[in-house]
Design an enzyme around this catalytic site. Structure first.
Site, PDB file in Angstrom:
ATOM      1  N   SER A  73       0.831  -1.198   0.000  1.00 18.73           N
ATOM      2  CA  SER A  73       0.000   0.000   0.000  1.00 18.73           C
ATOM      3  C   SER A  73       0.873   1.259   0.000  1.00 18.73           C
ATOM      4  O   SER A  73       1.702   1.422  -0.891  1.00 18.73           O
ATOM      5  CB  SER A  73      -0.970  -0.033   1.185  1.00 18.73           C
ATOM      6  N   ASP A 119      -9.957  -5.372  -4.122  1.00 16.61           N
ATOM      7  CA  ASP A 119      -9.415  -4.339  -3.242  1.00 16.61           C
ATOM      8  C   ASP A 119     -10.361  -3.147  -3.217  1.00 16.61           C
ATOM      9  O   ASP A 119     -10.633  -2.536  -4.251  1.00 16.61           O
ATOM     10  CB  ASP A 119      -8.034  -3.926  -3.751  1.00 16.61           C
ATOM     11  N   HIS A 167      -7.822  -5.527   0.033  1.00 20.37           N
ATOM     12  CA  HIS A 167      -6.647  -4.664   0.158  1.00 20.37           C
ATOM     13  C   HIS A 167      -5.529  -5.354   0.927  1.00 20.37           C
ATOM     14  O   HIS A 167      -4.360  -5.265   0.537  1.00 20.37           O
ATOM     15  CB  HIS A 167      -7.036  -3.354   0.839  1.00 20.37           C
TER      16      HIS A 167
END
Length: 228
Positions: A78, A177, A207
């Site tokens: 991320s 996600d 995610h």
């Protein structure tokens, strides 16, 4: 010795990448480091923390690995993927792995589906069992707007760095996600300058790609890429 730096995401903690880190520890004798970025962890404390603090923390860990190890790999999840890309463009990293890297963010189609699930669970008095609600309710309360702006600065820094990345790169993205759109992975894939680059979609992974979907296949592919 081979070193491997794993960087977690915004408002997260090492647990986000720990399953992959543990897998690599089981398969290798590499030195694997998973730092906690300033202001992060179980109790968020992001007030007055800047993106420079996050980058400096990750960079210090990277420099220590570069000093100790013959080869160093960097894995970022991320926002950690954006920091990993930024650092790889500036240091002699051998290989780069980007997991759910947030070059673009908020997948509205998946968000709508997740919200429908939240509403369904709320109506059935099962909200306390909804993993998404439990995981993100504290973050929504504890994340100051200034911290979100610092995250956006990291995005801008990373986007400018992609063209300077020439090392082999493996980009993985979950197809379900709700935070990072699937198109973010292709966006990065076509902007890095690496001759060797791989794009992998983890079916049904949300995610937290190291915790959902076909984790075992993802870990095997990451290991094959890094050890090849």
């Amino acid at each position: 010795m081979i070193g491997c730096l794993c960087i977690h995401g915004f408002t997260g903690a090492p647990y986000e990448v720990e399953p992959l880190a543990d897998y690599l520890r089981e398969q290798t004798d590499w030195k694997i480091v998973v730092p906690l970025l300033p202001g992060h962890g179980e109790m968020l404390s992001l007030k007055n923390i800047t993106c420079i603090d996050w980058i400096d923390c990750a960079e210090l860990a990277l420099l220590e690995l570069l000093d100790e190890c013959e080869k160093v790999y960097v894995i970022g999840f991320s926002m950690g993927g954006l920091i990993a890309a930024y650092l790889t463009a500036r240091h002699p990293v051998c290989k780069l792995v980007l997991l759910s890297a947030a070059a673009k963010y908020v997948n509205m189609a998946q968000v709508k589906e997740d919200v429908r699930d939240l509403v369904h669970d709320f109506r059935n008095k099962q909200l306390h069992q909804n993993e998404l609600f439990l995981r993100y309710r504290e973050k929504l309360i504890m994340t100051p707007p200034a911290a979100a702006r610092q995250f956006q600065k990291v995005v801008r820094l990373a986007r400018r760095s992609f063209k300077n990345i020439t090392v082999p790169v493996f980009i993985a993205q979950g197809t379900s996600d709700g935070i990072v759109p699937v198109k973010s992975a292709a966006y990065i894939y076509y902007r890095v300058s690496s001759a060797e680059r791989h794009l992998y979609y983890s079916k049904e992974a949300k995610h937290l790609i190291c915790h959902t979907g076909n984790k075992e296949e993802l870990f095997e592919k990451v290991f094959t890429f890094l050890s090849g």
